[in-house]
Design a protein around this motif. Structure first.
Motif, PDB file in Angstrom:
ATOM      1  N   GLY A  83       0.778  -1.057   0.000  1.00 57.11           N
ATOM      2  CA  GLY A  83      -0.023  -0.110  -0.079  1.00 57.11           C
ATOM      3  C   GLY A  83       0.918   1.022   0.092  1.00 57.11           C
ATOM      4  O   GLY A  83       0.210   2.214   0.346  1.00 57.11           O
ATOM      5  N   LEU A  84       2.163   1.312  -0.415  1.00 60.91           N
ATOM      6  CA  LEU A  84       3.048   2.400  -0.530  1.00 60.91           C
ATOM      7  C   LEU A  84       2.541   3.386  -1.617  1.00 60.91           C
ATOM      8  O   LEU A  84       2.203   2.723  -2.596  1.00 60.91           O
ATOM      9  N   GLU A  85       2.757   4.557  -1.410  1.00 62.97           N
ATOM     10  CA  GLU A  85       2.395   5.501  -2.324  1.00 62.97           C
ATOM     11  C   GLU A  85       3.508   5.768  -3.387  1.00 62.97           C
ATOM     12  O   GLU A  85       4.821   5.614  -3.100  1.00 62.97           O
ATOM     13  N   ARG A  86       3.382   5.548  -4.760  1.00 64.70           N
ATOM     14  CA  ARG A  86       4.438   5.709  -5.562  1.00 64.70           C
ATOM     15  C   ARG A  86       4.302   7.370  -6.460  1.00 64.70           C
ATOM     16  O   ARG A  86       3.294   7.805  -6.371  1.00 64.70           O
ATOM     17  N   TRP A  87       5.459   7.566  -6.330  1.00 67.26           N
ATOM     18  CA  TRP A  87       5.940   9.000  -6.777  1.00 67.26           C
ATOM     19  C   TRP A  87       5.562   9.032  -8.114  1.00 67.26           C
ATOM     20  O   TRP A  87       5.856   8.428  -8.741  1.00 67.26           O
ATOM     21  N   ALA A  88       4.673  10.142  -8.355  1.00 69.18           N
ATOM     22  CA  ALA A  88       4.074  10.544  -9.569  1.00 69.18           C
ATOM     23  C   ALA A  88       4.184  12.016  -9.736  1.00 69.18           C
ATOM     24  O   ALA A  88       4.105  12.625  -8.894  1.00 69.18           O
ATOM     25  N   TYR A  89       4.372  12.681 -10.905  1.00 69.56           N
ATOM     26  CA  TYR A  89       4.124  13.984 -11.295  1.00 69.56           C
ATOM     27  C   TYR A  89       3.357  14.318 -12.551  1.00 69.56           C
ATOM     28  O   TYR A  89       3.447  13.361 -13.437  1.00 69.56           O
ATOM     29  N   THR A  90       2.734  15.444 -12.611  1.00 69.99           N
ATOM     30  CA  THR A  90       1.912  15.786 -13.515  1.00 69.99           C
ATOM     31  C   THR A  90       3.109  16.782 -14.728  1.00 69.99           C
ATOM     32  O   THR A  90       3.667  17.661 -14.321  1.00 69.99           O
ATOM     33  N   ARG A  91       2.916  16.462 -15.968  1.00 71.02           N
ATOM     34  CA  ARG A  91       3.973  16.996 -17.042  1.00 71.02           C
ATOM     35  C   ARG A  91       3.083  18.358 -17.180  1.00 71.02           C
ATOM     36  O   ARG A  91       2.000  18.540 -17.026  1.00 71.02           O
ATOM     37  N   LYS A  92       3.873  19.193 -17.990  1.00 76.72           N
ATOM     38  CA  LYS A  92       3.215  20.481 -18.521  1.00 76.72           C
ATOM     39  C   LYS A  92       1.918  20.060 -19.238  1.00 76.72           C
ATOM     40  O   LYS A  92       1.142  20.740 -19.408  1.00 76.72           O
ATOM     41  N   ASP A  93       2.038  18.977 -20.009  1.00 76.82           N
ATOM     42  CA  ASP A  93       0.979  18.860 -21.020  1.00 76.82           C
ATOM     43  C   ASP A  93      -0.217  18.218 -20.261  1.00 76.82           C
ATOM     44  O   ASP A  93      -1.308  17.628 -20.894  1.00 76.82           O
ATOM     45  N   GLY A  94      -0.191  18.027 -18.982  1.00 85.04           N
ATOM     46  CA  GLY A  94      -1.217  17.217 -18.165  1.00 85.04           C
ATOM     47  C   GLY A  94      -0.974  15.678 -17.923  1.00 85.04           C
ATOM     48  O   GLY A  94      -1.845  15.237 -17.178  1.00 85.04           O
ATOM     49  N   SER A  95      -0.069  15.290 -18.694  1.00 81.81           N
ATOM     50  CA  SER A  95      -0.088  13.841 -18.448  1.00 81.81           C
ATOM     51  C   SER A  95       0.376  13.449 -17.300  1.00 81.81           C
ATOM     52  O   SER A  95       1.375  14.082 -16.869  1.00 81.81           O
ATOM     53  N   ALA A  96       0.297  12.234 -16.759  1.00 91.02           N
ATOM     54  CA  ALA A  96       1.096  11.838 -15.336  1.00 91.02           C
ATOM     55  C   ALA A  96       2.019  10.899 -15.597  1.00 91.02           C
ATOM     56  O   ALA A  96       1.922  10.297 -16.694  1.00 91.02           O
ATOM     57  N   THR A  97       3.214  10.980 -15.188  1.00 87.75           N
ATOM     58  CA  THR A  97       4.301  10.100 -15.122  1.00 87.75           C
ATOM     59  C   THR A  97       4.712   9.621 -13.732  1.00 87.75           C
ATOM     60  O   THR A  97       4.681  10.121 -12.800  1.00 87.75           O
ATOM     61  N   ASN A  98       4.694   8.242 -13.772  1.00 84.97           N
ATOM     62  CA  ASN A  98       4.997   7.667 -12.528  1.00 84.97           C
ATOM     63  C   ASN A  98       6.459   7.161 -12.475  1.00 84.97           C
ATOM     64  O   ASN A  98       7.080   6.711 -13.412  1.00 84.97           O
ATOM     65  N   MET A  99       7.031   7.480 -11.394  1.00 80.33           N
ATOM     66  CA  MET A  99       8.534   7.355 -11.213  1.00 80.33           C
ATOM     67  C   MET A  99       8.808   6.039 -10.425  1.00 80.33           C
ATOM     68  O   MET A  99       7.761   5.551  -9.853  1.00 80.33           O
ATOM     69  N   PRO A 100      10.051   5.426 -10.628  1.00 78.43           N
ATOM     70  CA  PRO A 100      10.130   3.999  -9.987  1.00 78.43           C
ATOM     71  C   PRO A 100      10.532   4.021  -8.406  1.00 78.43           C
ATOM     72  O   PRO A 100      11.562   3.368  -8.029  1.00 78.43           O
ATOM     73  N   TYR A 101       9.748   4.900  -7.798  1.00 76.19           N
ATOM     74  CA  TYR A 101      10.196   5.268  -6.212  1.00 76.19           C
ATOM     75  C   TYR A 101       8.880   5.227  -5.579  1.00 76.19           C
ATOM     76  O   TYR A 101       7.820   5.797  -5.852  1.00 76.19           O
ATOM     77  N   TRP A 102       9.059   4.481  -4.293  1.00 75.92           N
ATOM     78  CA  TRP A 102       7.784   4.275  -3.458  1.00 75.92           C
ATOM     79  C   TRP A 102       8.040   5.078  -2.082  1.00 75.92           C
ATOM     80  O   TRP A 102       9.134   5.093  -1.666  1.00 75.92           O
ATOM     81  N   HIS A 103       7.250   5.823  -1.512  1.00 72.92           N
ATOM     82  CA  HIS A 103       7.368   6.360  -0.272  1.00 72.92           C
ATOM     83  C   HIS A 103       7.732   5.449   0.956  1.00 72.92           C
ATOM     84  O   HIS A 103       7.186   4.271   0.982  1.00 72.92           O
ATOM     85  N   LEU A 104       8.502   5.603   1.747  1.00 71.25           N
ATOM     86  CA  LEU A 104       8.828   4.879   2.851  1.00 71.25           C
ATOM     87  C   LEU A 104       7.814   4.619   3.786  1.00 71.25           C
ATOM     88  O   LEU A 104       7.088   5.818   3.930  1.00 71.25           O
ATOM     89  N   PRO A 105       7.377   3.475   4.377  1.00 68.73           N
ATOM     90  CA  PRO A 105       6.162   3.371   5.107  1.00 68.73           C
ATOM     91  C   PRO A 105       6.534   4.204   6.376  1.00 68.73           C
ATOM     92  O   PRO A 105       7.653   4.270   6.915  1.00 68.73           O
ATOM     93  N   ASP A 106       5.214   4.722   6.853  1.00 64.82           N
ATOM     94  CA  ASP A 106       5.539   5.601   8.256  1.00 64.82           C
ATOM     95  C   ASP A 106       6.188   4.808   9.236  1.00 64.82           C
ATOM     96  O   ASP A 106       6.981   5.428  10.104  1.00 64.82           O
TER      97      ASP A 106
END
Length: 107
Positions: free
Chosen positions: A64-87
């Protein structure tokens, strides 16, 4: 916002059991390396993420870890190969290092 020295030291302390670490500052954050291979990043806001490849992607998703994603200038989402460390691992070097070892094995 740049990372404080305290945030950097905290992240390095979490992963210290892995052995000698090196770092490189990037975009206000920090990349963390072991044996010259990047396995974690600390975002400029202090969030710590682990790199996941192969079966670790599925394991991180199953946890259930959150994956790092960001939104490009064109509005498309990009998933990166990194996940948030659990609390639970944010203050537990054994847990953080165990997850990092597993992830590192697949990089």
């Amino acid at each position: 916002m740049a990372l404080s020295q305290e945030e950097i030291e905290h992240a390095l302390d979490l992963f210290a059991p892995l052995g000698p670490l090196s770092t490189r500052k990037m975009f206000g954050g920090l990349s963390i390396y072991c044996d010259g291979i990047i396995f974690a990043i600390v975002m400029s806001d202090g969030r710590i993420l682990l790199k996941g490849a192969g079966p670790m992607q599925t394991q991180f998703e199953d946890m259930g870890l959150e994956r790092w994603a960001y939104t490009r200038k064109d509005g498309s989402a990009t998933n990166m190969p990194y996940w948030h460390l659990p609390d639970t691992a944010l203050d537990d070097a054994e847990e953080a290092s165990a997850l990092a070892r597993q992830a590192f094995a697949h990089l």
